[in-house]
Design an enzyme around this catalytic site. Structure first.
Site, mmCIF file in Angstrom:
data_model
loop_
_atom_site.group_PDB
_atom_site.id
_atom_site.type_symbol
_atom_site.label_atom_id
_atom_site.label_comp_id
_atom_site.label_asym_id
_atom_site.label_seq_id
_atom_site.Cartn_x
_atom_site.Cartn_y
_atom_site.Cartn_z
ATOM 1 N N ASP A 41 0.910 -1.134 0.054
ATOM 2 C CA ASP A 41 0.037 0.013 0.140
ATOM 3 C C ASP A 41 0.963 1.169 -0.026
ATOM 4 O O ASP A 41 2.036 1.027 0.159
ATOM 5 C CB ASP A 41 -1.036 0.201 1.072
ATOM 6 C CG ASP A 41 -2.212 0.645 0.991
ATOM 7 O OD1 ASP A 41 -2.185 1.742 0.202
ATOM 8 O OD2 ASP A 41 -3.416 0.213 1.533
ATOM 9 N N TYR A 168 -17.490 6.255 -9.461
ATOM 10 C CA TYR A 168 -16.885 5.396 -8.804
ATOM 11 C C TYR A 168 -17.392 3.868 -9.115
ATOM 12 O O TYR A 168 -16.577 2.869 -9.348
ATOM 13 C CB TYR A 168 -17.144 5.327 -7.058
ATOM 14 C CG TYR A 168 -16.541 4.398 -6.166
ATOM 15 C CD1 TYR A 168 -15.120 4.248 -5.763
ATOM 16 C CD2 TYR A 168 -17.433 3.262 -5.854
ATOM 17 C CE1 TYR A 168 -14.719 3.032 -5.122
ATOM 18 C CE2 TYR A 168 -17.022 2.317 -4.738
ATOM 19 C CZ TYR A 168 -15.719 2.421 -4.684
ATOM 20 O OH TYR A 168 -15.268 1.224 -3.842
ATOM 21 N N ASN A 197 -21.594 -1.884 1.556
ATOM 22 C CA ASN A 197 -21.181 -1.068 2.792
ATOM 23 C C ASN A 197 -20.586 -1.930 4.234
ATOM 24 O O ASN A 197 -21.162 -2.467 5.016
ATOM 25 C CB ASN A 197 -22.496 -0.462 3.102
ATOM 26 C CG ASN A 197 -23.265 0.531 2.156
ATOM 27 O OD1 ASN A 197 -22.599 1.477 1.873
ATOM 28 N ND2 ASN A 197 -24.474 0.190 1.585
#
Length: 344
Positions: A41, A168, A197
């Site tokens: 990352d 997105y 979510n």
């Protein structure tokens, strides 16, 4: 949580986006199962150290196919993306960065997996691929008696004809097709999950990229008894929220299966944002006043239809919202207390 599936075969696994919420939890789970894990990352996890065997600080937009991060890897979980909650995704202010950065990441990672002949790769897609008017149309048809009562959840086939709710969502839909095309043309094994979510401890809880459960928990934790919190819109927009443990379980089950997907990874327990506030209030022991203000709300309603995942994996997310939200609230409340203590 009961029902977890474990793998007895030790693998060398690369987690792209290991500094993020989902990636960090995945690394912890994979290490607990005895796998060797390399994280990558451009940032490290914010709230605790990564247990990864190796952690490469690399911008995946610019990684090259023969980069050492891809050496001797059996599986790749590609979770890296430019993302955030409704305040980041739906304002329109971040559309170029969302599309450009995520597309660059996926192009780089997928080509690297192809050139390094990595056996299997998981791609994290999103429920944002679904048409923005889908649920409204379904509700209208339901009231007209055209659809059976309760048919309000997104099925995988509903992604087409395409009309995602945001840029997105468009980028995620394009990426899904790209991964599927690589699978067809180059014999790669890909797995595609559409997340609905995801929430839980160790996630972003302030700063503008937090999602609804974290934002609500933070606002209540910061409020005085009888205080006021702001809610975007009337609070009657509906969502389903999946606890992080279910998200990790679903990913691993899909990766270990023979099903490519795409498949929904989400809870079928749908609630309004107002109900989300009600539940969080019970953990805080305080009642707050609600001020409804204009703001980015996203789609009016969305839920996960889990028919396909139950058919293909014989499993679906099971952790109740109250269970997950309680743990999330207490973790965020502690963060709020710690921040206040540092500013005194």
């Amino acid at each position: 949580w009961v029902g977890r599936m474990t793998s007895t075969e030790m693998k060398r696994i690369l987690v792209c986006g290991a500094g993020g919420f989902l990636g960090h939890h995945l690394v912890k789970r994979l290490k607990a199962e005895g796998h060797w894990v390399r994280g990558v990352d451009r940032k490290k996890p914010e709230f605790e150290e990564s247990p990864a065997d190796e952690f490469f600080m690399t911008d995946l937009r610019h990684s090259i196919p023969l980069d050492s991060i891809y050496e001797n890897i059996d599986e790749v979980y590609q979770l890296a993306a430019e993302m955030g909650g409704a305040g980041f995704v739906f304002t329109g202010d971040n559309d170029a960065a969302i599309m450009h950065n995520s597309a660059r990441i996926n192009l780089s990672v997928l080509e690297a997996c192809r050139q390094n002949v990595i056996p299997r790769i998981f791609f994290s897609s999103s429920a944002c691929v679904y048409p923005s008017l889908d649920i409204i149309i379904r509700e209208y048809l339901k009231e007209a008696g055209v659809l059976p009562l309760g048919k309000t959840a997104c099925m995988e086939e509903d992604a087409y004809p395409a009309n995602p709710d945001s840029e997105y969502g468009w980028e995620k839909l394009f990426a899904e097709r790209m991964y599927a095309a690589f699978a067809r043309n180059y014999g790669m094994q890909v797995r595609i999950g559409r997340f609905h979510n995801v929430y839980g401890p160790l996630g972003t809880w302030r700063g503008g990229r937090e999602k609804a459960p974290a934002a609500i928990c933070r606002k209540i934790a910061e409020a005085e008894k009888g205080g006021e919190i702001e809610i975007w819109g009337d609070g009657e927009q509906t969502r389903s929220f999946m606890y992080i443990d279910d998200a990790i379980e679903g990913m691993i089950r899909l990766m270990n299966s023979d099903f490519q997907g795409p498949v929904n990874l989400g809870s079928s327990e749908m609630v309004t944002i107002n109900t989300l506030v009600d539940i969080a209030e019970t953990f805080s022991g305080i009642s707050v006043r609600r001020k409804h203000i204009p703001g980015p709300e996203g789609v009016r309603g969305r839920n996960s239809n889990n028919t396909l995942i139950k058919e293909k994996l014989n499993w679906e997310p099971k952790i109740p919202l109250e269970y997950g939200l309680e743990r999330t609230y207490y973790w965020i409340a502690k963060q709020v207390i710690d921040v206040k203590a540092k500013t005194v």
